[in-house]
Scaffold this motif. Structure first.
Motif, PDB file in Angstrom:
ATOM      1  N   SER A  35      43.565  42.065  35.635  1.00  0.00           N
ATOM      2  CA  SER A  35      43.463  41.376  36.921  1.00  0.00           C
ATOM      3  C   SER A  35      43.157  42.353  38.056  1.00  0.00           C
ATOM      4  O   SER A  35      42.507  41.985  39.027  1.00  0.00           O
ATOM      5  N   ASP A  38      39.437  42.754  37.971  1.00  0.00           N
ATOM      6  CA  ASP A  38      38.678  41.507  38.113  1.00  0.00           C
ATOM      7  C   ASP A  38      38.026  41.477  39.494  1.00  0.00           C
ATOM      8  O   ASP A  38      38.697  41.612  40.515  1.00  0.00           O
ATOM      9  N   GLU A  39      36.731  41.274  39.517  1.00  0.00           N
ATOM     10  CA  GLU A  39      35.986  41.273  40.783  1.00  0.00           C
ATOM     11  C   GLU A  39      36.474  40.182  41.733  1.00  0.00           C
ATOM     12  O   GLU A  39      36.469  40.356  42.943  1.00  0.00           O
ATOM     13  N   LYS A  40      36.882  39.047  41.195  1.00  0.00           N
ATOM     14  CA  LYS A  40      37.341  37.941  42.040  1.00  0.00           C
ATOM     15  C   LYS A  40      38.641  38.276  42.767  1.00  0.00           C
ATOM     16  O   LYS A  40      38.925  37.738  43.822  1.00  0.00           O
ATOM     17  N   LEU A  41      39.441  39.173  42.186  1.00  0.00           N
ATOM     18  CA  LEU A  41      40.730  39.527  42.783  1.00  0.00           C
ATOM     19  C   LEU A  41      40.713  40.887  43.463  1.00  0.00           C
ATOM     20  O   LEU A  41      41.714  41.291  44.047  1.00  0.00           O
ATOM     21  N   GLN A  44      42.003  41.381  47.127  1.00  0.00           N
ATOM     22  CA  GLN A  44      43.294  40.813  47.496  1.00  0.00           C
ATOM     23  C   GLN A  44      44.410  41.844  47.647  1.00  0.00           C
ATOM     24  O   GLN A  44      45.494  41.498  48.063  1.00  0.00           O
ATOM     25  N   HIS A  89      50.216  39.657  41.672  1.00  0.00           N
ATOM     26  CA  HIS A  89      49.087  39.210  40.867  1.00  0.00           C
ATOM     27  C   HIS A  89      49.564  38.182  39.848  1.00  0.00           C
ATOM     28  O   HIS A  89      50.567  38.365  39.186  1.00  0.00           O
TER      29      HIS A  89
END
Length: 97
Positions: A35, A38-41, A44, A89
């Motif tokens: 995670s 992970d590019e999407k996270l 954050q 996360h």
């Protein structure tokens, strides 16, 4: 013979609990590492927090690879220790909602 079976039963149950705790820590560590990458996270987390988490995850994975003989309590303590418990996360694919 029955006493010996009972003795082995207790040992087997203790080993099963230890292995379950180890597998839980290992799974959590790999999921957290995934995670973090992970590019999407990626956006954050603060860079310092992310670096701290990556270091803790990599250290945990390395120690698991180096030694398979930790106690159930050691694995559970490591799983609940900082910085894991404050990672923020979701490594369960949304199952903690």
């Amino acid at each position: 013979m029955v006493q010996e079976a009972e003795k082995h039963k207790a040992e087997d149950e203790a080993d099963a609990a230890r292995i379950t705790a180890k597998n839980s820590l290992e799974s959590y560590s790999y999921n957290l590492r995934n995670s973090l990458t992970d590019e999407k996270l990626a956006g954050q987390s603060e860079a310092a927090d992310k670096a701290k988490l990556e270091s803790a995850v990599n250290d945990t994975i390395s120690s698991l690879d180096a030694s398979q003989e930790g106690s159930k309590e050691e694995y559970e303590e490591r799983r609940s220790s900082r910085p894991f418990d404050q990672s923020g996360h979701d490594t369960t694919g949304g199952l903690n909602a």
